[in-house]
Write an enzyme that holds these catalytic residues in place. Structure first.
Site, PDB file in Angstrom:
ATOM      1  CG  ASP A 122       4.250   9.516  -0.829  1.00  8.57           C
ATOM      2  OD1 ASP A 122       3.846  10.445  -1.525  1.00  8.57           O
ATOM      3  OD2 ASP A 122       4.256   9.543   0.414  1.00  8.57           O
ATOM      4  NE  ARG A 142       8.273   4.683   8.068  1.00 14.65           N
ATOM      5  CZ  ARG A 142       7.066   4.236   7.757  1.00 14.65           C
ATOM      6  NH1 ARG A 142       6.799   2.952   7.873  1.00 14.65           N
ATOM      7  NH2 ARG A 142       6.130   5.057   7.318  1.00 14.65           N
ATOM      8  CG  ASP A 166       8.606   7.916   8.459  1.00 17.25           C
ATOM      9  OD1 ASP A 166       9.000   7.751   9.626  1.00 17.25           O
ATOM     10  OD2 ASP A 166       7.430   7.728   8.109  1.00 17.25           O
ATOM     11  CB  SER A 209      -0.125  11.843   4.845  1.00 15.48           C
ATOM     12  OG  SER A 209       1.043  11.069   4.953  1.00 15.48           O
TER      13      SER A 209
END
Length: 409
Positions: free
Chosen positions: A18, A98, A127, A179
């Site tokens: 990404d 995160r 996320d 992923s």
């Protein structure tokens, strides 16, 4: 936002599929803006190799690599282990990291005088919320660019097409296009065949597992490990004192070699859908188990039971991107207060994916062998239990008599 005003963008950069294509996409769609990349080192090891060269080659002006590992372990992961916080059995690996990555991205964006912050999270995932709430906590007025909510790319195959057309080097192929998210605490796998819950994960397939082996391939002989805790914090393994990073690395190795910490779950995402994920958390599984064992002898009944309710709420807060909130601070303060006497050693046997209790000791143990024994003792008068049962059972007795009087079933 007016794209003409976007001159410099700070990108939360992992070097994965990404964010790799986002650099040229930003320059194409935001007036050839300057792209400054920030990578949070949360223990993803080899994934950082060659990252700066790759970022610059694909159009970034610079790359910050910020070491956040010890911070996110000591300030987030270990407090959640102390709490026993699990989200539907998931040990929160991605959710833990995160907030700390987002915080550092926001700080660098402000220092760089950036016009916007960009992330590579999809519009279907958790996320995007975690990053953006983390950014809002430290740069509340900063515009946020989320390409997955703007571009016409619809799949990971189309992302690979874009990468190939723009000369962006990738470490994955269409056949290994899971992923993944990796940090020192865990590795997640999503997508491809895992999207169908009917499919068994390919644990034995070469390259699928990265932090360990499947239980069938683990050694036929068990190993023992002893974890020492001080006030609920793991501080030593087998008598060797370590910082947080080395505790987790050591247990990752031991757990991984013995097939520990695999978890396959269909979870309820924050954004409202169910999603299937496979997680590797070898060291984390050992720490959660060991801490829970130690609390069984160090924590009183009422605190232990109430703490379980708090643990569920804390897990939801972490999972749902609310780490930077007053409630989180309050819960963590409560959890810390419960850990005052959670000190001792937990011995565990690891064998083919299983964690087996092998002994627990603490100077603050509430377990009294003289009281608990089935042999004769002079501490516990068993005759006292008759009066206790009569009083404890009085509501049941009264209720039963009422039903009998009124001939109720």
């Amino acid at each position: 936002m007016d794209k003409k005003n976007i001159k410099k963008v700070v990108l939360a950069y992992s070097g994965g599929l990404d964010t790799s294509i986002i650099i040229p996409w930003l320059k194409e769609n935001y007036n050839n803006c300057e792209v400054v990349c920030v990578s949070g080192n949360v223990g993803q090891a080899g994934e950082l190799e060659g990252l700066e060269e790759k970022a610059l080659k694909t159009g970034a002006s610079k790359l910050y690599v910020e070491d956040l590992t010890e911070e996110f372990l000591t300030k987030c992961v270990f407090p959640c282990v102390q709490a026993g916080a699990l989200y539907e059995g998931y040990m929160l690996g991605t959710a833990f990291a995160r907030p700390f990555i987002a915080k550092r991205v926001a700080e660098i964006a402000l220092a760089e005088g950036a016009d916007a912050i960009c992330h590579g999270c999809t519009g279907k995932g958790n996320d995007q919320v975690r990053f953006e709430l983390g950014i809002k906590a430290f740069a509340p007025d900063m515009p946020i660019i989320a390409p997955w909510r703007e571009w016409e790319i619809k799949s990971r195959d189309e992302e690979i097409d874009y990468a190939e057309a723009h000369g962006v080097p990738l470490k994955i192929s269409r056949d290994t296009n899971y992923s993944k998210d990796k940090n020192i605490w865990h590795l997640s796998h999503e997508g491809m065949d895992l999207e169908d819950p009917a499919n068994e994960p390919q644990y034995s397939k070469k390259g699928f597992l990265e932090m360990g082996v499947c239980p069938e391939m683990a050694p036929d002989k068990p190993i023992y490990v002893t974890v020492h805790f001080e006030k609920g914090v793991p501080t030593a393994i087998d008598g060797v004192k370590m910082n947080a990073t080395n505790v987790v690395l050591t247990l990752n190795k031991l757990g991984g070699e013995n097939g520990i910490g695999l978890y396959d779950v269909v979870e309820n995402r924050l954004v409202g859908m169910k999603s299937r994920g496979v997680y590797e958390t070898p060291g984390g599984a050992i720490l959660y188990h060991a801490h829970n064992v130690l609390e069984t002898i160090c924590t009183d009944k009422e605190t232990q039971h109430y703490k379980a309710l708090v643990a569920q709420k804390l897990a939801e807060i972490v999972y749902n991107a609310q780490w930077y909130s007053p409630l989180t601070e309050a819960i963590l303060a409560f959890v810390e207060s419960t850990q005052k006497y959670v000190t001792g050693d937990v011995k565990l046997k690891l064998y083919k994916g299983n964690i087996i209790n092998a002994g627990v000791t603490s100077p603050y143990s509430l377990y009294d062998p003289e009281i608990a024994t089935f042999d004769e003792d002079e501490v516990y008068n068993q005759a006292d239990s008759a009066g206790f049962i009569n009083l404890y059972g009085l509501p049941t007795k009264v209720y039963a008599k009422m039903k009998a009087k009124n001939r109720l079933n």
